[in-house]
Write a protein that holds these residues in place. Structure first.
Motif, PDB file in Angstrom:
ATOM      1  N   LEU A 194      75.757 -73.775 -76.705  1.00 28.40           N
ATOM      2  CA  LEU A 194      76.246 -72.713 -75.886  1.00 28.40           C
ATOM      3  C   LEU A 194      76.532 -71.584 -76.475  1.00 28.40           C
ATOM      4  N   LEU A 195      76.747 -71.709 -77.612  1.00 24.86           N
ATOM      5  CA  LEU A 195      77.229 -70.420 -78.536  1.00 24.86           C
ATOM      6  C   LEU A 195      76.448 -69.621 -79.661  1.00 24.86           C
ATOM      7  N   ARG A 196      75.249 -70.408 -80.207  1.00 22.79           N
ATOM      8  CA  ARG A 196      74.763 -70.439 -81.448  1.00 22.79           C
ATOM      9  C   ARG A 196      73.440 -69.572 -81.309  1.00 22.79           C
ATOM     10  N   CYS A 197      73.050 -69.239 -80.101  1.00 25.34           N
ATOM     11  CA  CYS A 197      71.611 -68.378 -79.892  1.00 25.34           C
ATOM     12  C   CYS A 197      72.020 -66.877 -80.410  1.00 25.34           C
ATOM     13  N   PRO A 198      70.774 -66.375 -80.678  1.00 28.18           N
ATOM     14  CA  PRO A 198      70.772 -64.741 -81.174  1.00 28.18           C
ATOM     15  C   PRO A 198      71.585 -63.878 -80.115  1.00 28.18           C
ATOM     16  N   GLU A 199      71.202 -63.998 -78.902  1.00 24.89           N
ATOM     17  CA  GLU A 199      72.017 -63.100 -78.106  1.00 24.89           C
ATOM     18  C   GLU A 199      73.486 -63.428 -78.027  1.00 24.89           C
ATOM     19  N   ASP A 200      73.793 -64.686 -78.193  1.00 28.43           N
ATOM     20  CA  ASP A 200      75.480 -65.095 -78.335  1.00 28.43           C
ATOM     21  C   ASP A 200      75.913 -64.306 -79.461  1.00 28.43           C
ATOM     22  N   ILE A 201      75.536 -64.472 -80.564  1.00 27.18           N
ATOM     23  CA  ILE A 201      75.853 -63.952 -81.933  1.00 27.18           C
ATOM     24  C   ILE A 201      75.829 -62.437 -81.856  1.00 27.18           C
ATOM     25  N   ASP A 202      74.958 -61.788 -81.611  1.00 22.29           N
ATOM     26  CA  ASP A 202      74.648 -60.397 -81.400  1.00 22.29           C
ATOM     27  C   ASP A 202      75.764 -59.919 -80.576  1.00 22.29           C
ATOM     28  N   ALA A 203      75.949 -60.274 -79.452  1.00 23.79           N
ATOM     29  CA  ALA A 203      76.937 -59.935 -78.360  1.00 23.79           C
ATOM     30  C   ALA A 203      78.376 -60.201 -78.949  1.00 23.79           C
ATOM     31  N   PHE A 204      78.436 -61.155 -79.638  1.00 25.00           N
ATOM     32  CA  PHE A 204      79.944 -61.737 -80.290  1.00 25.00           C
ATOM     33  C   PHE A 204      80.329 -60.519 -81.376  1.00 25.00           C
ATOM     34  N   ARG A 205      79.218 -60.165 -82.215  1.00 23.60           N
ATOM     35  CA  ARG A 205      79.459 -59.391 -83.357  1.00 23.60           C
ATOM     36  C   ARG A 205      79.591 -57.938 -82.913  1.00 23.60           C
ATOM     37  N   GLU A 206      78.852 -57.551 -81.747  1.00 27.81           N
ATOM     38  CA  GLU A 206      79.230 -56.083 -81.196  1.00 27.81           C
ATOM     39  C   GLU A 206      80.602 -55.960 -80.698  1.00 27.81           C
ATOM     40  N   TRP A 207      80.870 -57.120 -79.958  1.00 26.22           N
ATOM     41  CA  TRP A 207      82.376 -57.075 -79.414  1.00 26.22           C
ATOM     42  C   TRP A 207      83.404 -57.008 -80.445  1.00 26.22           C
ATOM     43  N   TRP A 208      83.065 -57.772 -81.384  1.00 29.40           N
ATOM     44  CA  TRP A 208      84.223 -58.115 -82.525  1.00 29.40           C
ATOM     45  C   TRP A 208      84.533 -56.845 -83.041  1.00 29.40           C
ATOM     46  N   HIS A 209      83.326 -56.112 -83.574  1.00 31.76           N
ATOM     47  CA  HIS A 209      83.682 -54.904 -84.546  1.00 31.76           C
ATOM     48  C   HIS A 209      84.115 -53.615 -83.723  1.00 31.76           C
ATOM     49  N   ASP A 210      83.693 -53.583 -82.452  1.00 29.99           N
ATOM     50  CA  ASP A 210      84.405 -52.536 -81.462  1.00 29.99           C
ATOM     51  C   ASP A 210      85.712 -52.945 -81.211  1.00 29.99           C
ATOM     52  N   ASP A 211      86.240 -54.090 -81.133  1.00 30.67           N
ATOM     53  CA  ASP A 211      87.640 -54.399 -80.785  1.00 30.67           C
ATOM     54  C   ASP A 211      88.449 -54.763 -81.972  1.00 30.67           C
ATOM     55  N   PHE A 212      87.959 -54.861 -82.938  1.00 31.37           N
ATOM     56  CA  PHE A 212      88.733 -55.218 -84.179  1.00 31.37           C
ATOM     57  C   PHE A 212      89.965 -54.207 -84.718  1.00 31.37           C
ATOM     58  N   ALA A 213      89.860 -53.028 -84.260  1.00 34.58           N
ATOM     59  CA  ALA A 213      91.162 -52.340 -84.625  1.00 34.58           C
ATOM     60  C   ALA A 213      91.919 -52.035 -83.193  1.00 34.58           C
ATOM     61  N   SER A 214      91.791 -52.616 -82.010  1.00 31.01           N
ATOM     62  CA  SER A 214      92.575 -52.703 -81.008  1.00 31.01           C
ATOM     63  C   SER A 214      93.837 -53.406 -81.174  1.00 31.01           C
ATOM     64  N   GLU A 218      83.971 -59.361 -90.987  1.00 25.97           N
ATOM     65  CA  GLU A 218      82.997 -60.481 -90.844  1.00 25.97           C
ATOM     66  C   GLU A 218      83.682 -61.731 -91.037  1.00 25.97           C
ATOM     67  N   ARG A 219      84.488 -61.861 -92.191  1.00 23.91           N
ATOM     68  CA  ARG A 219      85.088 -63.154 -92.402  1.00 23.91           C
ATOM     69  C   ARG A 219      86.014 -63.705 -91.027  1.00 23.91           C
ATOM     70  N   TYR A 220      86.722 -62.549 -90.662  1.00 24.29           N
ATOM     71  CA  TYR A 220      87.543 -63.075 -89.428  1.00 24.29           C
ATOM     72  C   TYR A 220      86.823 -63.274 -88.325  1.00 24.29           C
ATOM     73  N   MET A 221      85.532 -62.614 -88.168  1.00 22.06           N
ATOM     74  CA  MET A 221      84.802 -62.806 -87.102  1.00 22.06           C
ATOM     75  C   MET A 221      84.107 -64.315 -86.982  1.00 22.06           C
ATOM     76  N   ILE A 222      83.787 -64.507 -88.370  1.00 20.03           N
ATOM     77  CA  ILE A 222      83.295 -66.087 -88.440  1.00 20.03           C
ATOM     78  C   ILE A 222      84.490 -66.892 -88.223  1.00 20.03           C
ATOM     79  N   GLU A 223      85.492 -66.884 -88.668  1.00 17.68           N
ATOM     80  CA  GLU A 223      86.772 -67.798 -88.438  1.00 17.68           C
ATOM     81  C   GLU A 223      87.045 -67.828 -86.709  1.00 17.68           C
TER      82      GLU A 223
END
Length: 316
Positions: free
Chosen positions: A120-140, A174-179
């Motif tokens: 439910l979480l490992r497909c390309p669209e999932d990973i791409d969406a999560f990475r985009e959100w993570w980097h946009d939100d990281f400094a919030s 990226e490390r915190y994103m993976i965690e």
């Protein structure tokens, strides 16, 4: 929390990352060991080819951590998904041999649950969406975090905690994103909920259509709790795994018109597909072509991101 960047390096780290693992797809293999792949290509055309299970359902460098040494970049695949798939392969063999009478241990039962959650979480669209959100939100940040930062800030530090976070190297982000992704995949409450369900394996009659699978093979109700709450997964052309807390619902499925039930499962699996549908042969080509991707599944990762954005906006 597991840290995926360490000093253990691989001489030949894998870069072909399967989001639909070969051990799972191999259950649809024909006499030559190949599955029939229906792939949606550019323009929406559907191309059918026989494929070895290990040569489909993957994307190069899908789980690669960016900004780190090449020897370390593939560690999420090696240290997380590879062990999940290895243990799930054993659990799948138990389901094939013994159905719902399998002698589950806590370890083997959890292995199968983790595998279904990973789908439910490992497909390309999932990973791409999560990475985009993570980097946009990281400094919030919020007022409380900023106040704590200002209390310890020295003259050489960035002016705000948000600036400090934004200045971190890509490897750290990226490390915190993976965690964080790991914590979602290991979500205790969801996993425990599935583990505590009653598990069934439905074996379909020879007269019924064969089950199909896809790159979105998990079928689930909006809620896993309550009446008829369930999660299901085709595990072969003649076997359907299904779990629920609702015993009456499960018993009803066992008594239901199996042909109608399997057609409904195939409809959901095919209509939810993004790029791939898989079958034993081309016998259901028209069914697949008419329904491929018509009703995309609500993605779990999108729901998670939306909840976190909402919480941020509401000060949560």
């Amino acid at each position: 929390m597991i840290c995926y960047i360490d000093h253990m390096k691989s001489d030949n780290p894998p870069t072909k990352h399967h989001y639909i693992p070969a051990f799972y797809l191999s259950r649809w293999a024909g006499t030559l060991g190949k599955v029939t792949e229906f792939a949606k290509v550019h323009g929406g055309k559907i191309v059918t080819k026989p494929k070895m299970p290990e040569r489909t359902g993957y994307k190069e460098r899908l789980y690669e951590m960016q900004g780190v040494e090449p020897e370390l970049a593939q560690q999420f695949e090696e240290k997380y998904f590879k062990p999940i798939d290895t243990m799930a392969a054993d659990a799948l063999e138990m389901l094939y041999r013994h159905g719902h009478n399998a002698a589950w241990t806590a370890k083997s039962r959890t292995a199968w649950t983790r595998f279904m959650m990973s789908l439910l979480l490992r497909c390309p669209e999932d990973i791409d969406a999560f990475r985009e959100w993570w980097h946009d939100d990281f400094a919030s940040t919020d007022a409380e975090a900023e106040a704590r930062y200002q209390a310890t800030r020295t003259p050489g530090d960035p002016a705000t905690f948000s600036d400090y976070l934004d200045s971190q190297p890509l490897a750290v982000k990226e490390r915190y994103m993976i965690e964080m992704l790991n914590s979602l995949l290991e979500h205790d409450s969801v996993g425990t909920n599935i583990n505590n369900m009653e598990w069934r394996v439905l074996e379909t009659p020879a007269s019924a259509p064969r089950l199909l699978t896809s790159d979105r093979p998990v079928i689930r109700s909006n809620s896993l709790k309550g009446d008829q709450g369930h999660i299901a997964l085709p595990i072969g052309p003649r076997l359907l795994f299904i779990a629920s807390h609702d015993t009456c619902f499960l018993n009803g499925l066992l008594r239901a018109d199996q042909t109608r039930l399997l057609k409904e499962c195939n409809r959901q699996v095919v209509e939810g597909a993004v790029r791939f549908v898989y079958a034993v042969d081309e016998g259901q080509t028209r069914f697949i072509e008419n329904r491929f991707g018509l009703s995309p599944q609500p993605r779990l990762i999108e729901q998670i991101i939306d909840r976190r954005r909402s919480a941020r906006l509401n000060g949560g």
